[in-house]
Write an enzyme that holds these catalytic residues in place. Structure first.
Site, PDB file in Angstrom:
ATOM      1  N   ILE A  12      -7.392  22.787  13.615  1.00  0.00           N
ATOM      2  CA  ILE A  12      -7.832  22.980  12.219  1.00  0.00           C
ATOM      3  C   ILE A  12      -8.996  22.151  12.263  1.00  0.00           C
ATOM      4  O   ILE A  12     -10.184  22.251  11.775  1.00  0.00           O
ATOM      5  CB  ILE A  12      -6.930  22.578  11.237  1.00  0.00           C
ATOM      6  CG1 ILE A  12      -5.577  23.650  11.050  1.00  0.00           C
ATOM      7  CG2 ILE A  12      -7.405  22.524   9.608  1.00  0.00           C
ATOM      8  CD1 ILE A  12      -4.592  23.421   9.953  1.00  0.00           C
ATOM      9  N   ASN A  32      -7.180  11.518  19.995  1.00  0.00           N
ATOM     10  CA  ASN A  32      -6.787  11.069  21.083  1.00  0.00           C
ATOM     11  C   ASN A  32      -6.572  12.015  22.269  1.00  0.00           C
ATOM     12  O   ASN A  32      -5.822  11.791  23.282  1.00  0.00           O
ATOM     13  CB  ASN A  32      -5.459  10.165  20.825  1.00  0.00           C
ATOM     14  CG  ASN A  32      -4.440  11.202  20.505  1.00  0.00           C
ATOM     15  OD1 ASN A  32      -4.671  12.402  20.324  1.00  0.00           O
ATOM     16  ND2 ASN A  32      -3.154  10.766  20.483  1.00  0.00           N
ATOM     17  N   ALA A  73      -5.249  13.877  11.728  1.00  0.00           N
ATOM     18  CA  ALA A  73      -4.608  13.412  13.041  1.00  0.00           C
ATOM     19  C   ALA A  73      -3.060  13.233  12.835  1.00  0.00           C
ATOM     20  O   ALA A  73      -2.857  12.072  12.577  1.00  0.00           O
ATOM     21  CB  ALA A  73      -5.356  12.322  13.615  1.00  0.00           C
ATOM     22  N   SER A 116       0.349  19.645   3.354  1.00  0.00           N
ATOM     23  CA  SER A 116       1.179  20.959   3.694  1.00  0.00           C
ATOM     24  C   SER A 116       1.851  21.555   2.310  1.00  0.00           C
ATOM     25  O   SER A 116       2.386  20.777   1.742  1.00  0.00           O
ATOM     26  CB  SER A 116       1.950  20.803   5.004  1.00  0.00           C
ATOM     27  OG  SER A 116       2.839  21.730   5.101  1.00  0.00           O
ATOM     28  N   TYR A 140       8.903  16.385   8.666  1.00  0.00           N
ATOM     29  CA  TYR A 140       7.201  16.657   8.597  1.00  0.00           C
ATOM     30  C   TYR A 140       6.785  16.767   7.355  1.00  0.00           C
ATOM     31  O   TYR A 140       5.818  15.877   6.990  1.00  0.00           O
ATOM     32  CB  TYR A 140       7.051  17.916   9.345  1.00  0.00           C
ATOM     33  CG  TYR A 140       5.862  18.556   8.942  1.00  0.00           C
ATOM     34  CD1 TYR A 140       4.603  17.979   9.728  1.00  0.00           C
ATOM     35  CD2 TYR A 140       5.708  19.605   8.183  1.00  0.00           C
ATOM     36  CE1 TYR A 140       3.370  18.296   9.357  1.00  0.00           C
ATOM     37  CE2 TYR A 140       4.234  20.212   7.717  1.00  0.00           C
ATOM     38  CZ  TYR A 140       3.209  19.647   8.507  1.00  0.00           C
ATOM     39  OH  TYR A 140       2.164  19.878   8.420  1.00  0.00           O
ATOM     40  N   LYS A 144       4.298  14.133   4.924  1.00  0.00           N
ATOM     41  CA  LYS A 144       3.246  14.570   4.279  1.00  0.00           C
ATOM     42  C   LYS A 144       3.023  14.044   2.959  1.00  0.00           C
ATOM     43  O   LYS A 144       2.081  13.424   2.216  1.00  0.00           O
ATOM     44  CB  LYS A 144       2.881  16.224   4.244  1.00  0.00           C
ATOM     45  CG  LYS A 144       2.603  16.561   5.770  1.00  0.00           C
ATOM     46  CD  LYS A 144       1.278  16.256   6.039  1.00  0.00           C
ATOM     47  CE  LYS A 144       0.816  16.557   7.398  1.00  0.00           C
ATOM     48  NZ  LYS A 144      -0.818  16.348   7.929  1.00  0.00           N
ATOM     49  N   ASN A 169       0.072  28.875   5.194  1.00  0.00           N
ATOM     50  CA  ASN A 169       0.139  28.814   6.550  1.00  0.00           C
ATOM     51  C   ASN A 169      -1.074  29.306   7.286  1.00  0.00           C
ATOM     52  O   ASN A 169      -1.830  30.283   7.437  1.00  0.00           O
ATOM     53  CB  ASN A 169       1.308  30.339   7.072  1.00  0.00           C
ATOM     54  CG  ASN A 169       2.687  29.965   6.560  1.00  0.00           C
ATOM     55  OD1 ASN A 169       2.864  29.694   5.727  1.00  0.00           O
ATOM     56  ND2 ASN A 169       3.548  30.161   7.593  1.00  0.00           N
ATOM     57  N   GLY A 283      16.329  26.846   7.600  1.00  0.00           N
ATOM     58  CA  GLY A 283      15.485  26.285   6.894  1.00  0.00           C
ATOM     59  C   GLY A 283      14.335  27.297   6.397  1.00  0.00           C
ATOM     60  O   GLY A 283      13.391  26.758   5.500  1.00  0.00           O
ATOM     61  N   ASP A 284      14.421  28.426   6.747  1.00  0.00           N
ATOM     62  CA  ASP A 284      13.421  29.251   6.238  1.00  0.00           C
ATOM     63  C   ASP A 284      13.444  29.821   4.986  1.00  0.00           C
ATOM     64  O   ASP A 284      14.651  30.368   4.751  1.00  0.00           O
ATOM     65  CB  ASP A 284      13.319  30.634   7.167  1.00  0.00           C
ATOM     66  CG  ASP A 284      12.268  30.264   8.490  1.00  0.00           C
ATOM     67  OD1 ASP A 284      11.328  29.697   8.277  1.00  0.00           O
ATOM     68  OD2 ASP A 284      12.253  31.182   9.347  1.00  0.00           O
TER      69      ASP A 284
HETATM   70  N1  UFG Z   1       8.677  33.872  12.545  1.00  0.00           N
HETATM   71  C1  UFG Z   1       9.531  34.776  13.553  1.00  0.00           C
HETATM   72  N2  UFG Z   1       9.479  34.679  14.750  1.00  0.00           N
HETATM   73  C2  UFG Z   1       8.705  33.640  15.422  1.00  0.00           C
HETATM   74  C3  UFG Z   1       8.017  32.635  14.582  1.00  0.00           C
HETATM   75  C4  UFG Z   1       8.018  32.724  13.294  1.00  0.00           C
HETATM   76  O1  UFG Z   1      10.116  35.600  12.944  1.00  0.00           O
HETATM   77  O2  UFG Z   1       9.031  33.408  16.714  1.00  0.00           O
HETATM   78  C5  UFG Z   1       8.633  33.951  11.309  1.00  0.00           C
HETATM   79  C6  UFG Z   1       9.287  32.983  10.369  1.00  0.00           C
HETATM   80  O3  UFG Z   1      10.848  33.081  10.393  1.00  0.00           O
HETATM   81  C7  UFG Z   1       8.611  32.837   9.230  1.00  0.00           C
HETATM   82  C8  UFG Z   1       7.308  33.260   9.575  1.00  0.00           C
HETATM   83  O4  UFG Z   1       7.308  33.877  10.761  1.00  0.00           O
HETATM   84  O5  UFG Z   1       9.260  33.610   8.161  1.00  0.00           O
HETATM   85  C9  UFG Z   1       6.053  32.138   9.785  1.00  0.00           C
HETATM   86  O6  UFG Z   1       6.688  31.165  10.636  1.00  0.00           O
HETATM   87  P1  UFG Z   1       5.870  29.888  10.973  1.00  0.00           P
HETATM   88  O7  UFG Z   1       6.624  29.129  12.020  1.00  0.00           O
HETATM   89  O8  UFG Z   1       4.505  30.290  11.659  1.00  0.00           O
HETATM   90  O9  UFG Z   1       5.675  29.039   9.860  1.00  0.00           O
HETATM   91  P2  UFG Z   1       6.436  28.495   8.589  1.00  0.00           P
HETATM   92  O10 UFG Z   1       6.233  29.344   7.490  1.00  0.00           O
HETATM   93  O11 UFG Z   1       7.728  28.205   9.192  1.00  0.00           O
HETATM   94  O12 UFG Z   1       5.655  26.987   8.423  1.00  0.00           O
HETATM   95  C10 UFG Z   1       4.459  26.955   8.233  1.00  0.00           C
HETATM   96  C11 UFG Z   1       3.625  25.947   8.927  1.00  0.00           C
HETATM   97  C12 UFG Z   1       4.365  24.463   8.548  1.00  0.00           C
HETATM   98  C13 UFG Z   1       4.016  24.411   7.145  1.00  0.00           C
HETATM   99  C14 UFG Z   1       4.830  25.302   6.408  1.00  0.00           C
HETATM  100  C15 UFG Z   1       4.598  25.468   4.854  1.00  0.00           C
HETATM  101  O13 UFG Z   1       4.010  25.920  10.393  1.00  0.00           O
HETATM  102  O14 UFG Z   1       3.430  23.520   9.169  1.00  0.00           O
HETATM  103  O15 UFG Z   1       4.048  26.858   6.936  1.00  0.00           O
HETATM  104  O16 UFG Z   1       4.894  26.563   4.217  1.00  0.00           O
HETATM  105  F1  UFG Z   1       4.629  23.273   6.685  1.00  0.00           F
END
Ligand code: UFG
Length: 329
Positions: A12, A32, A73, A116, A140, A144, A169, A283-284
């Site tokens: 970013i 770094n 950072a 975030s 995490y 923040k 995201n 956690g999703d």
């Molecule tokens: N997903 C899959 N398979 C994968 C990876 C992700 O199905 O291999 C799904 C996840 O379950 C989720 C979506 O894709 O439903 C997005 O997942 P990400 O891991 O890309 O992102 P997150 O929504 O979990 O998290 C992101 C950022 C975090 C931030 C968060 C805030 O990575 O840093 O959004 O909502 F905190």
């Protein structure tokens, strides 16, 4: 303005540097190169190799005199933060305190902070606005939120003006193709989809298909990094001009399911992208998306590149330059 971008060689951060240069700022990057990359640096920006965990490094950087800084950072892997919180305490929290103290010591009173949507935790309602309760589910997200609180205190006590930008995201790559460093060991959906499309991974695992959403997979708010980058430029101008701090959500306001993202990726790449449905990831949340009304009203922000097609196409263009992770064709 003279602007210091901490973490400016990262994914970013490099887009932020590009946007700051385009806005006419005199930019210095502090990084770094832990996850940032030399290849992400712009020759038009100066570079200081340093680590925010080392107060001396940060002090020496701020001693050069800056009107504003952007702080990106930080470590950002949700899962890792739960397994290794110490890393996040030291880098994200102590590192930020080093940065804030150095900024104050050297008269840099405008701070743009990369926050975030993780500060919210499980949504109580969507779209999520800035008044939504904050209750992070990951360490995490906790770091923040704590930093946002430090910023509020430094505003009161030291006159620091800050913009806390709560990214949803982040995805996509520079549409001009100038930034093409791949993140090492990516954890997010779109880079993983790209790795499957590139043949570097056998298949995508889709976490859960029984959510209460239109196709059973999770809904997220994907926002293009170039749009995020522009928000930093607008936010810095806002806090400097109005002498007032600001906390805003940055999302495209469009909820996209995992399946929809994969379908668009299949169309754009022309690749099969094998995918298997597996169990839910702990956690999703089922659906997470923002209202960015406040960012629109205050800093005049409107995403331009955050449609799914541009997110996927700009990312695929970069992946096509590589034959393997870290190895360009
Ligand atoms: N997903 C899959 N398979 C994968 C990876 C992700 O199905 O291999 C799904 C996840 O379950 C989720 C979506 O894709 O439903 C997005 O997942 P990400 O891991 O890309 O992102 P997150 O929504 O979990 O998290 C992101 C950022 C975090 C931030 C968060 C805030 O990575 O840093 O959004 O909502 F905190």
């Amino acid at each position: 303005m003279k602007v210091l971008v901490l973490g400016g060689a990262g994914y970013i951060g490099s887009h932020v540097v590009k946007a700051m240069l385009a806005a006419g700022h005199d930019v210095t990057v502090f990084d770094n190169l832990g996850s940032g990359q030399l290849g992400n640096l712009f020759p038009e920006a100066k570079f200081i190799a340093g680590d925010i965990r080392h107060a001396d490094d940060v002090n020496a950087a701020f001693a050069r005199g800056f009107d504003g800084c952007v702080h990106l950072a930080a470590y950002k892997a949700v899962g890792e933060s739960m397994a290794e919180p110490e890393k996040y305490s030291v880098n994200n929290i102590s590192g930020t305190l080093n940065m804030l103290n150095a900024a104050c010591a050297h008269g840099c009173k405008n701070v743009v902070f990369s926050s975030s949507a993780a500060v919210f935790g499980s949504p109580q309602y969507v779209p999520i606005d800035e008044r939504h309760p904050t209750d992070p589910e990951s360490y995490y997200g906790f770091t923040k939120l704590e930093i946002e609180r430090f910023l509020a205190w430094y505003d009161r006590l030291k006159g620091v003006r800050y913009a806390a930008l709560r990214y949803f995201n982040a995805a996509g790559y520079d549409v001009d193709g100038r930034i093409d460093g791949l993140e090492r060991n990516p954890q997010n959906l779109l880079p993983i989809v790209m790795e499957v499309a590139s043949g570097w991974r056998k298949e995508l695992q889709i976490f859960g298909q029984d959510y209460d959403t239109r196709d059973g997979t999770c809904v997220r708010d994907y926002v293009h990094v170039a749009d995020l980058a522009q928000a930093h430029v607008n936010a810095l101008a806002y806090i400097a001009k109005n002498d007032r701090s600001l906390t805003v959500n940055l999302g495209s306001e469009k909820g996209v399911t995992v399946t929809e993202m994969v379908e668009v990726a299949r169309k754009i790449t022309g690749k099969e992208i094998p995918a298997a449905y597996v169990g839910r990831r702990s956690g999703d949340a089922s659906a997470l998306y923002a209202t960015s009304a406040l960012a629109r009203e205050t800093i005049g922000w409107a995403p331009k590149y955050s449609d799914v097609e541009t997110l996927v196409a700009s990312t695929w263009k970069v992946y096509q330059k590589y034959k393997a992770p870290g190895e360009k064709k």
